[in-house]
Design a protein around this motif. Structure first.
Motif, PDB file in Angstrom:
ATOM      1  N   GLN B  58       0.826  -1.211   0.000  1.00 28.59           N
ATOM      2  CA  GLN B  58       0.000   0.000   0.000  1.00 28.59           C
ATOM      3  C   GLN B  58       0.856   1.256   0.000  1.00 28.59           C
ATOM      4  OE1 GLN B  58      -3.380   0.342  -0.288  1.00 28.59           O
ATOM      5  NE2 GLN B  58      -2.832   2.490  -0.516  1.00 28.59           N
ATOM      6  N   SER B  59       2.006   1.182   0.692  1.00 26.35           N
ATOM      7  CA  SER B  59       2.828   2.392   0.749  1.00 26.35           C
ATOM      8  C   SER B  59       3.350   2.739  -0.636  1.00 26.35           C
ATOM      9  CB  SER B  59       3.982   2.208   1.734  1.00 26.35           C
ATOM     10  OG  SER B  59       4.911   1.282   1.229  1.00 26.35           O
ATOM     11  N   LEU B  61       1.654   1.983  -3.422  1.00 33.02           N
ATOM     12  CA  LEU B  61       0.491   2.435  -4.178  1.00 33.02           C
ATOM     13  C   LEU B  61       0.221   3.917  -3.958  1.00 33.02           C
ATOM     14  CD1 LEU B  61      -2.092  -0.481  -3.890  1.00 33.02           C
ATOM     15  CD2 LEU B  61      -0.853   0.284  -5.905  1.00 33.02           C
ATOM     16  N   ASN B  62       0.416   4.365  -2.721  1.00 32.96           N
ATOM     17  CA  ASN B  62       0.149   5.776  -2.451  1.00 32.96           C
ATOM     18  C   ASN B  62       0.965   6.690  -3.345  1.00 32.96           C
ATOM     19  OD1 ASN B  62      -1.648   5.115  -0.444  1.00 32.96           O
ATOM     20  ND2 ASN B  62      -0.800   6.571   1.004  1.00 32.96           N
TER      21      ASN B  62
END
Lengths: 222, 478
Positions: B58-59, B61-62
């Motif tokens: 997720q990090s 993706l941000n």
């Protein structure tokens, strides 16, 4: 084998003596001053954002090793005392170094994420973590992209666990986030998108729906 | 609490379930005799590792949020309109923490989510302490509901004196805004509304006891000063609607400023306008101290829900013929047709009546009561066509208006395109989320030039339409 692969804690940037200290703490915690180890880890976490994102994993490993070897918690106690000391001085930290402040929040959320007691998060950290996130959701913080980025990233990591510990504070936090998204502050386009994505992420039960993933991340047009 | 030691608290948390931990240890010892224990721990470990990796991903993706999203934040609005988006339910009126009776009124009117102007303006309007606001908002965006909510949330129904004041440039708009107030406030039976308009006569020495007053500037000024029906020092919310129209009307600007000067310093002031030419901006800044500002980009002044076309003709008779062709090919619920002069409007109404249409005619020289009656009949669908002059380009919210026709293009007294009037005219259609249609009649090189300048101003293409081609006309109706 698996133990060897877990040695990668991103400590390559440290000096040789520090690397040796940390490696020994992981293998033979009784042989080193664990309080000093805790201070070294916190000091580096406040300076190195890459390290602070994963330092929790190293702390977890040291705590496990010490518990197994000696049935003690010297390292954990030293870590939490130092973490609390930095927490009490966080306003000065934020004023002096935005980078340091972002690293601190990243680190404390990382600790909250990795360290568990009886398979539960540490209760003592719940409100301090919320306090840090509330600061990041203030209008003055939202005008800085680094702080918005940190807020959104930490909520992705620990938001769901945190909500289970205190749902009311999470509701209050999201009111600030929603107002920050809506009100015409000095919000950059990227910051606004990050906030919107987080609002949707929580609304979908802390999951990214396929539609949202496609909307935010897919470069392929419909 | 904050001064407690975290380390000690964690130690206590660990000790608190020490006996439980002992039980777990015993269970492990029992299971140690079988291979199942090893498998269980291995599985748990894998699950935990996978969870960590998901969050690590997720990090990344941000950082990869689509660049065209960042460059085009207008698309955020597109997502917000999608009912399948979780945001749809999150951004509802409940989040604004309104009084229960007021919330009841909102839902009774059929609002289920804020529109764009409401999303941006409502939190500000309802904030404590009250915030002053200058907002650019075109027709049909829910601004009336927004400021009515602000007034109703601040008014104290138990107090029997005016607390909220709303200025409208026309009698018709005042009536319309008043209807929204009555509908939204219907679960507050003690709440009353007074109309300060010409024709509403009160006896001398009388005091207004209604909590909300809505009216036109001249009458409101008289009520506040000469006649003393209202004590302006007790006003808590002051709304000035359609400010661009206000300054276009003789005397309204001065009257509005004089009213504003009589209000208390801590009065919340809200001003709305569809456009912000320099003259409007100067006026707005005089009226609203220390405002928050919501301004649309130039492109957003044009309503995206309206399709715009022009028709080439040579004279009045050809324009009428094109109009008849349009009617023959399109199913039109109700139409508004704008003319430049009363003479043209009268002539056109007569010609349309001969064709069998039920026609209403509206123009400036009619009495207030007559105008209100015409608007009401049109709203009720008794007449399908409303022929009018500029006087009514604003203030008529009729849900079924599916087409607006500029029989004459809007020009100011100097013969230049009147962009504000054009925006307000076509704003009569495409409301309430429905597709709208606007057709402009061009009958000379001069009027073609006017159209081109309007097109340039709004940066929005106006397509040519051939009214002799019935297939083409039917196509645009979809």
């Amino acid at each position: 084998m698996s133990e060897a692969s877990r040695d990668d804690y991103k400590i390559q940037s440290f000096d040789a003596e520090t690397q040796q200290l940390l490696k020994t703490a992981l293998k033979d915690p009784g042989a080193v001053d664990l309080e000093r180890v805790a201070n070294v880890i916190v000091d580096h976490s406040l300076q190195d954002c890459v390290f602070s994102k994963e330092a929790g994993r190293m702390c977890y490993a040291i705590i496990q090793a010490e518990s197994k070897q000696a049935g003690q918690s010297v390292f954990r106690r030293g870590l939490l005392n130092r973490l609390q000391k930095e927490y009490d001085a966080r306003e000065q930290l934020r004023a002096c170094s935005l980078q340091g402040w972002v690293c601190y929040v990243t680190f404390i959320c990382n600790i909250f994420d990795y360290l568990r007691v009886n398979n539960m998060p540490m209760m003592a950290l719940v409100n301090p973590v919320y306090d840090c996130l509330f600061q990041l959701a203030q209008p003055e913080s939202l005008s800085r992209e680094e702080e918005v980025d940190c807020l959104v990233l930490q909520l992705h990591r620990v938001g769901e666990q945190l909500e289970k510990m205190n749902g009311q504070r999470m509701d209050e936090l999201f009111i600030l986030i929603r107002d920050g998204f809506l009100l015409p502050t000095d919000l950059s386009s990227l910051a606004r998108l990050l906030l919107l994505e987080m609002i949707e992420f929580r609304a979908a039960g802390w999951k990214t729906t396929p539609a949202a993933h496609k909307y935010y991340y897919s470069e392929v047009s419909d | 609490m904050a001064t407690d030691s975290w380390a000690l608290a964690v130690d206590e948390q660990e000790a608190a379930v020490k006996s439980m931990s002992s039980l777990q240890i015993k269970e492990e010892k029992v299971k140690a005799d079988t291979n199942g224990v090893i498998k269980t721990s291995t599985t748990a470990e894998k699950t935990e590792e996978e969870e960590k990796e998901d969050r690590a991903a997720q990090s990344l993706l941000n950082k990869l949020i689509r660049s065209n999203l960042v460059d085009n934040t207008n698309q955020v609005e597109v997502l917000q309109r999608d009912p399948s988006s979780p945001l749809y339910s999150v951004k509802s009126f409940e989040e604004l923490r309104l009084k229960p009776q007021l919330l009841q009124g909102v839902y009774a009117m059929g609002f289920n989510r804020p529109s764009k102007i409401q999303e941006n303006a409502l939190p500000m309007m309802l904030a404590e302490p009250p915030q002053n606001l200058i907002a650019q908002s075109q027709s049909g965006t829910g601004k009336t509901a927004a400021f009515v909510l602000a007034m109703l949330s601040r008014v104290e129904p138990a107090d029997r004196y005016p607390q909220c004041l709303c200025l409208s440039p026309t009698y018709e708009l005042a009536l319309q805004t008043g209807k929204v107030i009555e509908q939204m406030g219907k679960f507050h039976p003690e709440l009353k509304l007074a109309y300060a308009v010409r024709g509403n006569k009160l006896e001398r020495g009388q005091k207004v006891s209604e909590q909300i007053v809505i009216g036109t500037p001249g009458t409101v000024l008289d009520w506040c000063s000469k006649l003393k029906f209202i004590d302006p020092k007790k006003i808590k919310v002051f709304v000035l609607d359609e400010a661009d129209v206000m300054i276009a009307t003789q005397g309204h600007q001065d009257q509005s400023i004089r009213i504003q000067r009589m209000l208390p310093r801590n009065c919340q002031m809200l001003l709305f306008s569809a456009t912000f030419e320099d003259s409007v901006w100067k006026f707005a800044q005089k009226v609203v101290p220390d405002p928050n500002i919501i301004k649309l980009k130039r492109e957003e002044e044009t309503l995206d829900t309206i399709k715009q076309y022009y028709v080439l003709c040579n004279n009045r008779e050809e324009k009428f013929q094109a109009l008849c062709n349009l009617y023959g090919a399109i199913t039109i619920a109700q139409a508004m047709i704008f003319c430049h002069t009363r003479k043209t409007a009268s002539w056109l109404a007569a010609e349309l009546s001969k064709e069998g249409h039920q026609v209403a005619l509206l123009s400036g020289e009619m009495m207030v009561e007559q105008r209100a009656a015409v608007i009401e009949r049109f709203r009720e669908g008794k007449e399908k066509v409303l022929v009018t002059t500029n006087v009514c380009a604003r203030g008529i919210d009729v849900e079924q208006v599916s087409v607006v026709i500029n029989f004459d293009l809007p020009v100011d007294k100097d013969g230049n395109p009147d962009n504000e009037t054009y925006l307000h005219r076509i704003g009569r259609t495409g409301r309430f989320g429905k597709r709208g249609l606007a057709v402009n009649m061009v009958d000379s090189k001069h009027s073609m030039n006017i159209l081109n300048r309007i097109q340039e101003h709004f940066n929005k293409k106006i397509e040519r339409l051939d009214t002799d081609d019935l297939d083409e006309i039917e196509k645009i109706a979809n």
